[in-house]
Scaffold this motif. Structure first.
Motif, PDB file in Angstrom:
ATOM      1  N   CYS A  83      61.649  63.917  33.908  1.00 14.36           N
ATOM      2  CA  CYS A  83      61.869  65.202  34.586  1.00 14.36           C
ATOM      3  C   CYS A  83      61.575  65.076  36.086  1.00 14.36           C
ATOM      4  N   SER A 143      64.360  65.547  39.033  1.00 12.62           N
ATOM      5  CA  SER A 143      64.111  66.668  39.937  1.00 12.62           C
ATOM      6  C   SER A 143      63.646  66.201  41.307  1.00 12.62           C
ATOM      7  N   GLU A 152      63.881  70.712  36.338  1.00 16.16           N
ATOM      8  CA  GLU A 152      62.745  71.461  36.887  1.00 16.16           C
ATOM      9  C   GLU A 152      62.185  72.431  35.861  1.00 16.16           C
TER      10      GLU A 152
END
Length: 458
Positions: A348, A352, A322
């Protein structure tokens, strides 16, 4: 409007092509106009000029290199053994790296490999008084400067370098023309030697240019002597950075770090030198020290995309996707669009749990990817998206597409072997593991999986 004034205006506005055309028209009417000849030479140089300080192609295995390097250096003293000798966290060990050993951060530093047009140089003018034309004094040259139509602008073989090395108004421009436009390193080096002698070894600029020629000719120790002499005469950021690059060519990263520290003492918080420090620690595997310097870079220059992307990469491999996403979104907001950036943003988002935009990011990465290696990495990462959703068939399909772009992708072979083993194709898995071990012997997973597979068959 005076054509010479127009040419100067075009040159200042970096419209080099039109400037060259105007200078050519002036020389057609007055072939001995030295000012037009000089301006045309400068425009030709600036049109192909590249910042060779940003080159990351460090030649480690050159069969012409006579510099002795220890075959088994101490841990932490060589770039060749940095990945295996410097302890790092478990996640940071597996970071993908470029061909030069630098971890991929998502933002590629500008390269400097540029094709240089090849032509011949001619003779520079001597300064003599001339007549007045268009409200300016035209400095005439000899007939040796005349340019043949449909031929080279100047002929290198007719240059009297010893004569023009003493002319302070022409020698530096001529050197850059020889070095950047013509790519004639030997004649450029000869001019630099003669100019250094003409100024009685008191001009640091010529010593740095001479070092550039020595580096291009792989005479690294001679380049080191010239740059050290230039640093003693005058402190310049370029001199410190070039000395760092020399020690990188010699595979002496600790000496390069010392040079960076001495440079920061003279130029505190300088972004260029601090960037060199961060890159050195990154290649050596000291990620904490590297990110420390990258953070100081962001404090000085909040728009430095390399530093922001490297900090984001550090957080990603420390199980903070995050936080890494915030940095990568900052890079994207600054307008730096690339396949690597969208690939990292997609990873990412995947880790996340923002699955709604994960596939969109990878799709954008595939659209922007022009290098087959980058496209292979995107397909490889897409296989993890398929695995996370439980679609083994789609994961195998993605890995096969990865191998179609890069047939030597060892990690893809290893993962294909694991997936085929789960589907009951043990012999095919063994073949894939053998290929992975062959393409990347240092990768531990294929050997571990191969030993496990063989023990199961027994």
């Amino acid at each position: 409007m005076d054509p010479m004034y127009l040419a100067l205006s075009l040159f200042r506005r970096r419209n080099y092509d039109k400037c060259i055309d105007v200078c050519t028209s002036i020389l057609d009417k007055q072939p001995l106009d030295q000012a037009a000849w000089y301006l045309k030479m400068r425009a030709l140089t600036q049109r192909v000029y590249v910042d060779d300080l940003e080159s990351e192609d460090i030649v480690n295995d050159d069969f012409l290199d006579d510099n002795a390097v220890a075959s088994a250096p101490r841990p932490g003293t060589s770039l060749r053994t940095a990945a295996t000798t410097i302890p790092t966290t478990a996640g940071l060990e597996s970071r993908p790296r470029t061909a030069t050993g630098r971890p991929i951060s998502g933002v590629v530093r500008p390269g400097t490999q540029s094709s240089r047009p090849t032509s011949n140089l001619g003779r520079i003018l001597t300064s003599r008084a001339g007549s007045v034309q268009s409200a300016r004094a035209i400095r005439l040259g000899t007939a040796a400067m005349l340019t043949q139509k449909d031929g080279p602008f100047i002929q290198i073989s007719r240059l009297n370098l010893a004569k023009y090395a003493k002319n302070k108004s022409l020698n530096k421009a001529l050197f850059e023309y020889l070095y950047y436009h013509e790519g004639d390193i030997r004649n450029a080096r000869e001019l630099a030697v003669l100019a250094t002698q003409a100024c009685e070894y008191k001009d640091w600029w010529w010593k740095v240019q001479l070092a550039k020629c020595y580096v291009a000719m792989n005479m690294i120790r001679d380049a080191e002597q010239q740059i050290r002499s230039a640093v003693r005469q005058h402190h310049n950021i370029e001199s410190f950075i070039r000395l760092v690059r020399v020690y990188l060519r010699l595979d002496q990263p600790l000496s390069a770090i010392e040079i960076c520290k001495s440079g920061l003492e003279v130029f505190p918080n300088d972004v260029s030198i601090t960037t060199e420090m961060a890159r050195l620690y990154e290649v050596l595997g000291d990620s904490k020290s590297s990110v420390k310097y990258y953070r100081s870079i962001v404090i000085e220059d909040a728009m430095n995309t390399e530093a922001i992307a490297s900090i984001g990469m550090y957080h990603f491999y420390n199980n903070q996707p995050e936080l890494a996403l915030r940095y990568y979104r900052r890079v994207m907001a600054m307008g730096a669009y690339s396949a690597e950036l969208y690939n990292n943003i997609g990873l990412c988002c995947l880790y996340s749990q923002q699955l709604d935009i994960t596939l969109a990011c990878f799709q954008r990465a595939l659209d922007l990817a022009t290098d087959p290696t980058i496209k292979a990495d995107v397909w490889y990462n897409l296989s993890f998206v398929a695995i996370s959703t439980g679609d083994v068939a789609l994961a195998i399909r993605c890995l096969n597409l990865c191998l179609s772009s890069d047939s030597t992708h060892a990690s893809a072979f290893n993962n294909l072997a694991v997936l085929h083993h789960k589907t009951g194709k043990g012999h095919l898995a063994k073949a894939y593991l053998t290929s992975a071990k062959e393409y990347q012997p240092n990768l531990p997973e294929p050997q571990i999986n191969l030993d496990t597979l063989q023990s199961n068959f027994q």
